[in-house]
Motif scaffolding. Structure first.
Motif, PDB file in Angstrom:
ATOM      1  N   UNK A   1      11.076  -1.829  -6.403  1.00  0.00           N
ATOM      2  CA  UNK A   1       9.935  -1.213  -5.547  1.00  0.00           C
ATOM      3  C   UNK A   1      10.670   0.103  -5.111  1.00  0.00           C
ATOM      4  N   UNK A   2      12.015  -0.133  -4.149  1.00  0.00           N
ATOM      5  CA  UNK A   2      12.722   1.184  -3.711  1.00  0.00           C
ATOM      6  C   UNK A   2      13.511   1.760  -4.905  1.00  0.00           C
ATOM      7  N   UNK A   3      13.402   1.414  -6.498  1.00  0.00           N
ATOM      8  CA  UNK A   3      13.745   1.952  -7.621  1.00  0.00           C
ATOM      9  C   UNK A   3      12.747   2.565  -8.258  1.00  0.00           C
ATOM     10  N   UNK A   4      11.700   2.356  -7.813  1.00  0.00           N
ATOM     11  CA  UNK A   4      10.856   3.389  -8.491  1.00  0.00           C
ATOM     12  C   UNK A   4      10.434   4.162  -7.399  1.00  0.00           C
TER      13      UNK A   4
ATOM     14  N   UNK B   1      10.275  -1.522   1.116  1.00  0.00           N
ATOM     15  CA  UNK B   1      11.045  -1.050   0.254  1.00  0.00           C
ATOM     16  C   UNK B   1      10.279   0.287  -1.044  1.00  0.00           C
ATOM     17  N   UNK B   2       9.495  -0.262  -0.774  1.00  0.00           N
ATOM     18  CA  UNK B   2       8.546   0.747  -2.147  1.00  0.00           C
ATOM     19  C   UNK B   2       8.530   2.414  -1.765  1.00  0.00           C
ATOM     20  N   UNK B   3       7.887   2.888  -2.417  1.00  0.00           N
ATOM     21  CA  UNK B   3       7.766   4.577  -1.864  1.00  0.00           C
ATOM     22  C   UNK B   3       6.782   5.400  -2.503  1.00  0.00           C
ATOM     23  N   UNK B   4       5.537   3.770  -2.683  1.00  0.00           N
ATOM     24  CA  UNK B   4       4.905   4.645  -3.053  1.00  0.00           C
ATOM     25  C   UNK B   4       4.093   4.500  -4.313  1.00  0.00           C
TER      26      UNK B   4
ATOM     27  N   UNK C   1       5.686   8.400  -8.314  1.00  0.00           N
ATOM     28  CA  UNK C   1       4.690   8.722  -9.635  1.00  0.00           C
ATOM     29  C   UNK C   1       5.324   8.207 -10.687  1.00  0.00           C
ATOM     30  N   UNK C   2       6.324   6.815 -10.750  1.00  0.00           N
ATOM     31  CA  UNK C   2       6.600   6.295 -11.104  1.00  0.00           C
ATOM     32  C   UNK C   2       5.765   4.861 -11.776  1.00  0.00           C
ATOM     33  N   UNK C   3       5.887   3.910 -12.785  1.00  0.00           N
ATOM     34  CA  UNK C   3       4.683   2.919 -12.110  1.00  0.00           C
ATOM     35  C   UNK C   3       5.639   1.632 -12.062  1.00  0.00           C
ATOM     36  N   UNK C   4       5.380   0.325 -11.773  1.00  0.00           N
ATOM     37  CA  UNK C   4       5.820  -0.599 -11.526  1.00  0.00           C
ATOM     38  C   UNK C   4       5.529  -1.545 -13.201  1.00  0.00           C
ATOM     39  N   UNK C   5       5.195  -1.216 -14.315  1.00  0.00           N
ATOM     40  CA  UNK C   5       5.223  -2.024 -15.228  1.00  0.00           C
ATOM     41  C   UNK C   5       6.040  -1.784 -15.614  1.00  0.00           C
ATOM     42  N   UNK C   6       7.141  -3.010 -16.825  1.00  0.00           N
ATOM     43  CA  UNK C   6       8.546  -3.224 -16.507  1.00  0.00           C
ATOM     44  C   UNK C   6       9.195  -3.887 -16.174  1.00  0.00           C
TER      45      UNK C   6
ATOM     46  N   UNK D   1      13.602  -9.309  -4.576  1.00  0.00           N
ATOM     47  CA  UNK D   1      13.159  -8.717  -6.053  1.00  0.00           C
ATOM     48  C   UNK D   1      12.170  -7.721  -6.094  1.00  0.00           C
ATOM     49  N   UNK D   2      10.984  -8.008  -5.300  1.00  0.00           N
ATOM     50  CA  UNK D   2       9.829  -6.946  -5.039  1.00  0.00           C
ATOM     51  C   UNK D   2      10.284  -5.660  -4.290  1.00  0.00           C
ATOM     52  N   UNK D   3      11.379  -6.087  -3.057  1.00  0.00           N
ATOM     53  CA  UNK D   3      11.571  -4.810  -2.541  1.00  0.00           C
ATOM     54  C   UNK D   3      12.918  -3.707  -3.270  1.00  0.00           C
TER      55      UNK D   3
END
Length: 239
Positions: free
Chosen positions: A19-22, A78-81, A25-30, A14-16
């Motif tokens: 994170x991949x969908x953000x 999977x994160x984009x930073x 410059x987006x926030x992880x909030x939500x 789920x985290x991957x």
């Protein structure tokens, strides 16, 4: 908050996905996984505030960290930073409990994407990583304990281009120099020791900060090198 292997796999996946969908410059909030772990982080911070002993805090953090492992692994996978306070906080906690390799795994991601520490931290991320690991090493070395030179070399490589005070970078090179020279005597070099690399790091530390405390270490190491230098070829030998 111990989870079964199945639950851990679900959290990591789920985290991957989130994170991949953000974008960077987006926030992880939500995001569900992020919000759950931020709530856990807030609760854990309240528990830590009730403890005054630094050693007791470290032990409590050691118990808390596994709950964040699957989330952190998923974001790194999977994160984009995307800015992520859970990630940067667990990185610091790993350093606090001596889980340096785990901390550097997170630091690689954090520094690659230029993620900042939360506002309450005055140091930049690179400075914090370098200084906290260097100070842990110097503390261990002061009481005669070993510290893995590989950890220090990894930290130095990761933060080589990061901006920080010269005194901080000097600490890291001093600790690395001492780790590389550990066990070297006037007559022997233990397996794994690298005298020349140790000398180079001590020189770099002193160049950065002349009062770093490495001058006696450097004198001993250079004395060893001079004593064991290969004799010069006899230019006057007959043919």
């Amino acid at each position: 908050m111990a989870h079964s292997p199945a639950k851990n796999h679900y959290v990591q996946a789920l985290a991957a996905k989130e994170a991949a969908s953000r974008g960077s410059n987006e926030l992880m909030a939500g995001a569900t996984a992020y919000e759950q772990h931020m709530a856990q982080l807030q609760s854990d911070r309240l528990r830590l505030k009730q403890v005054q002993s630094a050693q007791a805090k470290a032990e409590l953090k050691r118990d808390m960290l596994p709950a964040y492992g699957p989330y952190v692994a998923g974001v790194i996978e999977a994160g984009n930073g995307t800015p992520d306070e859970v990630l940067t906080t667990t990185m610091l906690w790993c350093i606090d409990v001596g889980a340096f390799q785990e901390a550097l795994t997170v630091a690689e991601y954090v520094l690659r994407h230029g993620l900042a520490m939360p506002d309450r931290f005055e140091r930049t991320t690179g400075c914090l990583v370098a200084e906290e690991i260097a100070e842990a090493a110097l503390k261990a070395q002061k009481v005669g304990e070993l510290f893995d030179a590989g950890i220090l070399a990894h930290a130095a490589a990761l933060t080589a281009t990061e901006d920080m005070p010269d005194e901080v970078r000097a600490k890291l090179h001093l600790a690395l120099g001492r780790a590389l020279l550990n066990g070297v005597t006037d007559d022997s070099v233990p397996p794994g020791a690298d005298v020349q690399a140790g000398v180079d790091n001590l020189k770099r530390a002193i160049d950065l900060h002349s009062s770093c405390g490495g001058k006696k270490d450097l004198e001993r190491a250079e004395r060893f090198l001079k004593k064991h230098a290969a004799p010069p070829a006899d230019a006057g030998a007959s043919s």
